[in-house]
Design a protein around this motif. Sequence first.
Motif, short mmCIF file in Angstrom:
data_model
loop_
_atom_site.label_atom_id
_atom_site.label_comp_id
_atom_site.label_asym_id
_atom_site.label_seq_id
_atom_site.Cartn_x
_atom_site.Cartn_y
_atom_site.Cartn_z
N GLN A 8 0.89 -1.18 -0.06
CA GLN A 8 0.19 0.05 -0.01
C GLN A 8 0.89 1.48 -0.05
N ASP A 12 -2.52 9.87 -1.47
CA ASP A 12 -3.37 10.80 -2.01
C ASP A 12 -2.81 11.85 -2.69
N ASP A 48 -10.64 11.41 -1.46
CA ASP A 48 -9.84 10.19 -0.69
C ASP A 48 -9.67 9.09 -1.45
N ARG A 49 -9.11 8.07 -0.85
CA ARG A 49 -9.14 6.86 -1.78
C ARG A 49 -10.47 5.96 -1.88
N ASP A 50 -11.23 6.28 -0.94
CA ASP A 50 -12.51 5.50 -0.90
C ASP A 50 -13.43 6.38 -1.87
N ARG A 51 -13.34 7.64 -1.86
CA ARG A 51 -14.15 8.56 -2.73
C ARG A 51 -13.38 9.32 -3.82
N ASN A 52 -12.77 8.70 -4.73
CA ASN A 52 -12.16 9.66 -5.60
C ASN A 52 -12.97 10.02 -6.81
N ARG A 62 -19.40 17.64 0.95
CA ARG A 62 -18.35 17.33 1.84
C ARG A 62 -17.46 18.38 2.20
N ARG A 91 -12.48 14.36 -10.47
CA ARG A 91 -11.57 13.43 -9.75
C ARG A 91 -10.55 14.59 -9.68
N PRO A 153 -4.47 4.30 6.92
CA PRO A 153 -3.97 4.12 5.67
C PRO A 153 -2.72 5.25 5.25
N ASP A 156 -2.63 9.00 5.67
CA ASP A 156 -3.22 9.59 6.85
C ASP A 156 -2.05 9.78 7.89
#
Length: 283
Positions: A8, A12, A48-52, A62, A91, A153, A156
């Motif tokens: 990993q 970001d 972020d990684r979950d919501r790119n 947000r 994005r 992650p 972070d």
Amino acid sequence: MDSAFYTQAETDAGAACSLGPAAGDGEPLGGGSSSILWKAFAILGVFDRDRNLLTLSEISRRSGLPKSTAHRVVKMLVELGALARGGEDYRLGPLMFSFGSRSGEIVLREVAMPHLVQAATRTGHLVQLGVLRGRDVLYLAKVGGRGSLNPVPVGDRLEAHMTALGKAILAFSDERTVATVLDGPLTRRTPATVTDREALSGALSQALARRVATDRQEAVPGLHCLAVPIVTRGRAAAAISVCFPASVGGGEQFVPVLQETSARIARALLQTDALEARVSSSA
């Protein structure tokens, strides 16, 4: 421990780009949260990684900006290349990747990654790379281990005082850097987090003497971490750690691997600096 490894190393994309006011805005660059620069960074920060991929409505919600304001700033960011649009979704754009690839953190991670992979293979556990940024540890890379034992992650942060990485770096930092942490609030993340300044100072002194810092379930219940600094030119540029279930024990068997890996990364960084200096002098 699961023997299957994951890498990993992605962070970001992020960069400090100089953004002027949009046409007709009349908003100053200063002025705190009312400035166009603050609003631009508020928008860039929602990805972020979950919501790119986000719609304009999601960006507005947000970021906390009115939809009309978000639309104006998003349009400007698209024109600059900081954001890219595909249909109704936005994005992070190529400009952010370009800026991010120039950072010292990216160079450090690229140099360290082969050595981190070797360390994860040898220990069979999660190996991490982090740097100190203010009072926090910024996580640059993670290799190996299980996701359930992953404190945070890549990209972070955690407060330095509760991590082995942070204590390893602080132990080899100047008094002013240490005071920034010791004199600030020491928040508790788990029942084991050290929040007493005298106890933390003692832990740093011990880490300096042993060249190894510890985290005994201070950041994540059930997780132990050991860390050693990556020292170049007399200061800790970063640190690496190995994290493992508390049931494994103290983890002293991992210390030689960490120390060898740290020394190899430090030598590689110095070689990279020397190469860049030769290239610059011949340009």
